[in-house]
Scaffold this active site. Structure first.
Site, mmCIF file in Angstrom:
data_model
loop_
_atom_site.group_PDB
_atom_site.id
_atom_site.type_symbol
_atom_site.label_atom_id
_atom_site.label_comp_id
_atom_site.label_asym_id
_atom_site.label_seq_id
_atom_site.Cartn_x
_atom_site.Cartn_y
_atom_site.Cartn_z
ATOM 1 N N SER A 254 0.859 -1.187 0.000
ATOM 2 C CA SER A 254 0.000 0.000 0.000
ATOM 3 C C SER A 254 0.887 1.225 0.000
ATOM 4 O O SER A 254 2.115 1.129 0.046
ATOM 5 C CB SER A 254 -0.896 0.008 1.238
ATOM 6 N N LYS A 255 0.238 2.371 -0.013
ATOM 7 C CA LYS A 255 0.983 3.634 -0.077
ATOM 8 C C LYS A 255 1.958 3.789 1.078
ATOM 9 O O LYS A 255 2.922 4.529 0.983
ATOM 10 C CB LYS A 255 0.011 4.811 -0.091
ATOM 11 N N ARG A 256 1.661 3.096 2.187
ATOM 12 C CA ARG A 256 2.572 3.174 3.330
ATOM 13 C C ARG A 256 3.980 2.711 2.959
ATOM 14 O O ARG A 256 4.967 3.127 3.546
ATOM 15 C CB ARG A 256 2.070 2.284 4.483
ATOM 16 N N HIS A 257 4.051 1.782 1.993
ATOM 17 C CA HIS A 257 5.358 1.241 1.608
ATOM 18 C C HIS A 257 6.108 2.145 0.632
ATOM 19 O O HIS A 257 7.305 2.015 0.462
ATOM 20 C CB HIS A 257 5.189 -0.140 0.966
ATOM 21 N N GLY A 258 5.379 3.010 -0.042
ATOM 22 C CA GLY A 258 5.991 3.855 -1.069
ATOM 23 C C GLY A 258 4.996 4.047 -2.191
ATOM 24 O O GLY A 258 3.812 3.754 -2.029
#
Ligand code: GLU
Ligand code: ZN
Length: 492
Positions: A254-258
């Site tokens: 998800s966006k949390r990872h990049g």
């Protein structure tokens, strides 16, 4: 039997890594088995639909070089391939199900359904969902409700007994008790539009889809879809639900990872070859050894058997590594063409500077991970004014020796460039000069670098001179010589 597979995204957001992986696996499977790859736009959710998402879908597949054999734009024998253009088909088939006694009209108001829901929650009822209130309405009851102006939905009559099993190539048999399948889901809404399940199953059947490869999160919909195929009396396609794509921490990517949207990767300067190659290896491998694959190779060697059952991990660093490798394979001209747009956007160069960029490329090719790295690497194009004497004087040298070195270097560089000597020849000449002066190579290269770029770290100085242009470079070197001269005077 010809393999026919599809990528069926809903244009409700930008294409992301997970979606692209699904698209690629379908595409490569179609190609490697001599079949057809179909693109179908599942835009039944009109509220979340956006034109931008649809355009992004087309742009992403174009960028990756993935061409669909049938679908929007190109057409095909089973079109239209955009679900919002197929409403009449879904209405016709929903009515057929009603006529066959497999589905029924439901006139319940949203108020009634809301009360039902609240009651089920309050009573902690094991069955959540529709209670079958309208399942056995008589024709007369229906006519009366219609006369009163009620607009019905059509619901599937999910059997209350028995169980439903479907086979998944990777997961094996998956069985669910029918009583646990969502009770009597809506197939056609009161405004005449289909729900996702109805449209998806009808299209897969009418479009002759043989294999359904999609994300694992669709497994829970599997039994319902199989019940729909059975209700119609249609053959169930082969399922292959693809393992999730996770970040390196074991959570769904998800966006949390990049970045996850392809648009972001593209903007940063990932190459389509690198993304395509790496994403194809997330949950698939050829022999566990070979890592570099062109699209053409994958079109030949992709196979379902080699898909991993375990979730795939998306490793940003590995992707970076692939990208750097692919950048190294580019010719000077290919790379200059790819880099120019970044430099134009940064206001650094223009089309007319192309030849200077071409001369700069060999010096930076191996230093680039992303195309956008070219922007910080060309910071020196902006003139930051007179350099500090400190950066012009290498370690273990003083102002006077740095000055005489820089002067000699300047003469040699001007002379060599005027003679058209290559960068390698120039490099050799400068090393010889250092020897002659009895100093380390750094004693000639560092003052030159600092004079030309105003920096202590930069791409190779000759490359910088090519990009800056000789005139501007010489101006900067002369200015640096003056700085050193003043420094020498100060010291006497
Ligand atoms: N429209 C669905 C999605 O966006 C497709 C699911 C399927 O492939 O059956 O995920
Ligand atoms: Zn009802």
């Amino acid at each position: 039997m010809e393999v026919r597979v599809r990528y069926a995204p809903s244009p409700t957001g930008l294409q992301h890594i997970g979606g692209v992986r699904t698209a690629l696996f379908n595409y490569f499977f179609a190609k490697s088995s001599g079949g057809k790859f179909i693109l179908r736009v599942e835009d039944t959710d009109r509220e979340r639909y956006s034109d931008e998402s649809l355009q992004d879908l087309y742009d992403t597949l174009d960028w990756l070089g993935v061409k669909w054999d049938e679908g929007p734009v190109v057409g095909g024998p089973y079109g239209p391939y955009i679900q919002s253009e197929r409403t009449a088909i879904y209405q016709e088939y929903a009515k057929k199900l009603v006529d066959m006694g497999k589905a029924y009209y439901c006139y319940c108001t949203s108020e009634r359904l809301e009360r039902l829901r609240e009651k089920q929650i309050a009573e902690k009822s094991p069955v959540q969902g529709y209670d079958g209130h309208c399942r056995d309405l008589t024709d007369e009851q229906r006519k009366e409700l219609e006369a009163q102006g009620f607009k019905p939905v059509i619901r599937l009559k999910v059997p209350r007994e028995g169980s439903t099993t479907f086979h998944d190539v990777l997961m094996g048999d998956i069985t669910r008790e029918n009583k646990d399948v969502s009770p009597d889901p809506v197939l056609l809404k009161s405004d005449g539009f289909p729900t996702y399940h109805l449209a998806n199953v009808i299209d897969d059947h009418l479009m002759g889809i043989t294999h359904i490869m999609r994300a694992q999160e669709w497994i829970p919909s599997g039994p319902l879809h199989v019940l729909l195929y059975e209700a119609f009396g249609w053959e169930v396609p082969t399922y292959c639900h693809l393992p999730m794509v996770m970040g390196s921490d074991g959570h769904k990517l998800s966006k949390r990872h990049g970045s996850t949207s392809v648009r972001d990767f593209r903007a940063k300067g990932y190459l389509p070859e690198a993304l395509l190659n790496y994403v194809s290896l997330v949950g698939w491998s050829y022999d566990g050894e070979k890592e570099f694959f062109t699209r053409e190779e994958l079109e030949k060697c992709f196979s379902l058997e080699k898909i991993n059952k375990a979730p795939g991990v998306f490793d940003y660093q590995k992707l970076d590594w692939f990208n750097a490798q692919y950048i190294r394979q580019k010719s000077d001209k290919e790379l200059a063409d790819l880099l120019l747009p970044y430099l134009k956007a940064a206001g650094r160069l223009d089309d007319k500077d192309y030849d200077r960029l071409l001369a700069f490329v060999p010096g930076v090719r191996d230093r680039l991970t992303l195309l956008s790295d070219i922007v910080p690497m060309t910071d020196f194009l902006e003139d930051h004014g007179e350099p500090d004497a400190a950066i012009l004087i290498p370690k273990k040298m003083d102002a006077a020796s740095s000055l005489s070195s820089l002067k000699a270097v300047y003469e040699l560089v001007k002379d060599d460039l005027a003679k058209g000597r290559t960068d390698d020849e120039l490099q050799n000449d400068l090393c010889e000069l250092a020897q002659g002066l009895g100093i380390k190579n750094a004693g000639v290269f560092n003052p030159l670098r600092a004079a030309v770029t105003g920096l202590q770290v930069s791409p190779p100085p000759f490359s910088c001179i090519h990009l800056l242009g000789e005139e501007e470079s010489y101006r900067r070197i002369e200015r640096a010589i003056e700085v050193l001269e003043r420094e020498v005077e100060k010291n006497v």
